[in-house]
Design a protein around this motif. Structure first.
Motif, PDB file in Angstrom:
ATOM      1  N   GLU A 131     174.584  52.329  71.521  1.00 41.94           N
ATOM      2  CA  GLU A 131     173.637  52.721  72.559  1.00 41.94           C
ATOM      3  C   GLU A 131     172.462  53.447  71.908  1.00 41.94           C
ATOM      4  N   GLU A 162     172.777  45.374  77.529  1.00 40.77           N
ATOM      5  CA  GLU A 162     172.453  45.933  78.834  1.00 40.77           C
ATOM      6  C   GLU A 162     171.319  46.943  78.670  1.00 40.77           C
ATOM      7  N   SER A 163     170.461  47.019  79.652  1.00 41.11           N
ATOM      8  CA  SER A 163     169.418  48.048  79.632  1.00 41.11           C
ATOM      9  C   SER A 163     169.293  48.637  81.025  1.00 41.11           C
ATOM     10  N   SER A 164     169.168  49.948  81.032  1.00 44.90           N
ATOM     11  CA  SER A 164     169.037  50.667  82.286  1.00 44.90           C
ATOM     12  C   SER A 164     168.146  51.876  82.030  1.00 44.90           C
ATOM     13  N   GLY A 165     166.990  51.901  82.678  1.00 48.44           N
ATOM     14  CA  GLY A 165     166.063  53.006  82.447  1.00 48.44           C
ATOM     15  C   GLY A 165     165.636  53.043  80.992  1.00 48.44           C
ATOM     16  N   ASN A 166     165.818  54.183  80.354  1.00 49.77           N
ATOM     17  CA  ASN A 166     165.417  54.338  78.953  1.00 49.77           C
ATOM     18  C   ASN A 166     166.548  54.000  77.982  1.00 49.77           C
ATOM     19  N   THR A 167     167.700  53.586  78.479  1.00 48.99           N
ATOM     20  CA  THR A 167     168.864  53.341  77.633  1.00 48.99           C
ATOM     21  C   THR A 167     169.121  51.847  77.460  1.00 48.99           C
ATOM     22  N   THR A 202     177.575  45.731  75.119  1.00 50.71           N
ATOM     23  CA  THR A 202     178.806  45.836  75.899  1.00 50.71           C
ATOM     24  C   THR A 202     179.979  46.167  74.981  1.00 50.71           C
TER      25      THR A 202
END
Length: 176
Positions: free
Chosen positions: A57, A97-102, A106
């Protein structure tokens, strides 16, 4: 009824895909047992994938600073988006996977260097020694990104130290 449910479940889920990333020794990536030769031919995309897979991550800010340190923020963010798109095209949607700034990989992604570290930490030295096929990312370079090369060198040294520990511990175990 049972056969129908089983068939429906299989249709919805589809076949389970596997991705294996080799980082110790000659780097490679395989999808369902077949080596993907196209991904390593894109050095930035492949280096990005390796970095993300080993770290598991990272923030977008960190990735931009490692791979596009000389670019403007706008160009670097665009390059990051393009790289994520290329990875998803090569591997499928399920692996990054990407979510917001992260951004993360998997947990089901198999990475030899992570497996190697887990074996050393759990005292399975023979298995660790068997996994170590050579220096981290042997022969892989990304000249225009000095921060990436520094990251590779830090990891190369870390895995070499762990390899030495695994060998010494394995020898000690054999003597007992």
């Amino acid at each position: 009824m049972y056969l129908r449910e089983s068939f429906t479940t299989r249709q919805i889920r589809g076949p389970r895909m596997t991705v294996r990333l080799t980082t110790l020794g000659h780097p490679s990536v395989s999808l369902n047992g077949e080596e993907l030769t196209s991904l390593p031919r894109k050095p930035v995309t492949f280096g990005f994938f390796v970095c993300l897979a080993v770290e598991r991550e990272a923030t977008r800010d960190h990735l931009v600073s490692v791979f596009w340190p000389e670019s403007s923020q706008e160009k670097a963010r665009h390059a990051l988006s393009q790289t994520l798109y290329e990875l998803r095209q090569a591997l499928g949607e399920d692996w990054v996977e990407s979510s917001g700034n992260t951004v993360r990989t998997t947990p089901s992604l198999w990475v030899d260097s992570r497996e190697f570290s887990e074996r050393v930490e759990s005292g399975k030295y023979r298995e660790a020694v068997d996994l170590y096929a050579g220096p981290f990312l042997a022969g892989f370079h990304l000249a225009p990104t000095h921060p990436f090369e520094e990251w590779v060198e830090r990891n190369r040294a870390r895995f070499a130290r762990r390899h030495r520990v695994a060998i010494d511990s394995f020898i000690a175990d054999c003597r007992e």
